[in-house]
Design an enzyme around this catalytic site. Structure first.
Site, PDB file in Angstrom:
ATOM      1  CG  HIS A  29      66.858  28.939  58.235  1.00 35.92           C
ATOM      2  ND1 HIS A  29      66.912  30.130  57.546  1.00 35.92           N
ATOM      3  CD2 HIS A  29      68.055  28.330  58.010  1.00 35.92           C
ATOM      4  CE1 HIS A  29      68.073  30.226  56.920  1.00 35.92           C
ATOM      5  NE2 HIS A  29      68.786  29.156  57.180  1.00 35.92           N
ATOM      6  CD  GLU A  32      70.629  26.687  61.067  1.00 34.13           C
ATOM      7  OE1 GLU A  32      71.682  27.113  60.543  1.00 34.13           O
ATOM      8  OE2 GLU A  32      69.702  26.204  60.414  1.00 34.13           O
ATOM      9  CG  HIS A  33      70.844  32.006  60.460  1.00 37.75           C
ATOM     10  ND1 HIS A  33      71.589  32.744  59.576  1.00 37.75           N
ATOM     11  CD2 HIS A  33      70.436  30.915  59.778  1.00 37.75           C
ATOM     12  CE1 HIS A  33      71.632  32.132  58.402  1.00 37.75           C
ATOM     13  NE2 HIS A  33      70.928  31.023  58.490  1.00 37.75           N
ATOM     14  CD  GLU A 109      70.570  30.586  54.312  1.00 41.96           C
ATOM     15  OE1 GLU A 109      70.636  29.337  54.307  1.00 41.96           O
ATOM     16  OE2 GLU A 109      70.475  31.256  55.363  1.00 41.96           O
TER      17      GLU A 109
END
Length: 388
Positions: A29, A32-33, A109
């Protein structure tokens, strides 16, 4: 798709949160960012402006067993969309300053998700369903591991798994096939080094029921258990059982608990499949004074489905819904791209539309009774979040 004016391009990488070492939980993740933070030839602002300039959309998501990057643009910009995604996915800058700034974004997040009780209850349910196994971890990792992940960790993960040899590029829209094949070959040449395939181990037992105290207005609950792997031949029968149980507006859960009794706003069931395991679940949110009643009703409805499968009318409705929703999804270039990319990445083949429809239409009442009995009665667990 000659009648549409759009193109959707997706890059599918067959590695996700399941494939992380425990001390690097969340690195997929994180990566991905970071891939949208820039490349040697494009800054983050260049990427966003290129997409905004044509009214397009670019985004990504991390799943348990894959990570997907996608872009949707007017079809005349299809070659640019391919080149953009290839640059982002294969040649990220991964600058240490970007790692630090994005680390804080990810922590925010995670904090945001912690403030949403129905997110929390599903996350903890996964932990109880797959205790001590990577399938039970949140795709975002946790705050401790996110704080520890270094630039070297992210770069090493990218170098290990993000090679063009393992990626699937899926394109749907008003495009010329030969032109797209040439664009992919040209744009992804930089990603030629071969990538590793993750080695996976199957999960074992299921954890006990769990309640988390939180001063919320509702009690949020998830009840469920292990389902079927994505290649299991009974997946379509389970789809039918799920729709009749809580997958639609005519389902038993929705009709009894919301429509007849008015005890919830939201109640639904769902199924999901992984390489070697699966999951089925029922979610409901209700005020504390109704929580025991709702739990009891959900248990009764599940037990009733397990005892006899679906009725003839429920079978017809479920098959009609599954086929119709599938056909309607084929009208959208993004859905068509996702269907092709997901199947080729996760199943190793693209199943023809007619074959998939035939699989649903072949489900019998005996199939649903057998699958409901086998799946709904085994290893059930419950997680709730709320004041009681």
């Amino acid at each position: 798709m000659a009648t549409t004016r759009s193109v959707s391009v997706g890059v599918w990488v067959p590695v996700g949160s399941r494939d992380e070492e425990v001390e690097l939980a969340g690195v997929s993740h994180f990566l991905e960012h970071l891939l949208f933070k820039g490349t040697p030839t494009r800054s983050a602002r260049d990427i966003s402006r290129q997409v905004d300039r044509v009214g397009g959309d670019v985004n990504a998501y991390t799943a348990k067993e894959h990570t997907t990057f996608y872009c949707r643009m007017p079809a005349r910009h299809a070659v640019d969309a391919v080149a953009l995604l290839a640059d982002v996915v294969c040649s990220p800058s991964l600058d240490p300053a970007d790692v630090e700034s994005e680390r804080q974004v990810i922590l925010e997040e995670l904090a945001m998700d912690d403030d949403v009780p129905d997110e929390v209850v599903h996350r903890v349910f996964a932990e109880q369903l797959f205790p001590g196994h990577p399938l039970g971890r949140d795709t975002g990792g946790d705050r401790e591991t996110v704080r520890r992940i270094s630039t070297g960790d992210v770069r090493g993960f990218h170098d290990r798994y993000y090679g063009a040899s393992s990626m699937v590029v899926s394109i749907a829209g008003a495009v010329d096939v030969d032109e797209m094949l040439s664009a992919v070959e040209r744009s992804f040449a930089v990603g030629a080094p071969r990538a590793e395939r993750p080695i996976r181990t199957a999960p074992s037992g299921v954890g006990p029921d769990r309640h988390l105290h939180d001063e919320t207005e509702q009690v949020h609950m998830v009840i469920g258990g292990r389902g079927l792997g994505r290649r299991d031949p009974d997946r379509e029968a389970l789809d039918v059982v799920n729709h009749a149980l809580g997958g639609g507006l005519s389902s038993r859960l929705f009709d009894e608990i919301r429509e007849r009794r008015g005890l919830v706003y939201s109640v639904f069931s769902g199924v999901g499949g992984y390489e070697d395991a699966g999951v089925w679940s029922v979610y409901a949110g209700t005020q504390p004074e109704h929580a025991d009643t709702v739990r009891h009703l959900i248990g009764e409805i599940i037990d009733s489905m397990a005892a006899g499968g679906v009725t003839e009318d429920e079978l017809a409705v479920a098959v009609g819904y599954l086929v119709g929703a599938y056909e309607l999804g084929l009208e959208d270039s993004g859905a068509r791209m996702s269907r092709l990319g997901g199947m080729l990445t996760l199943l190793g083949e693209v199943r023809p539309v007619e074959e998939q429809i035939a699989r649903w239409e072949a489900v019998s009442l005996d199939d649903t009774a057998r699958v409901a009995r086998e799946i709904l009665t085994t290893g059930r667990t419950m997680v709730s979040v709320g004041p009681t």
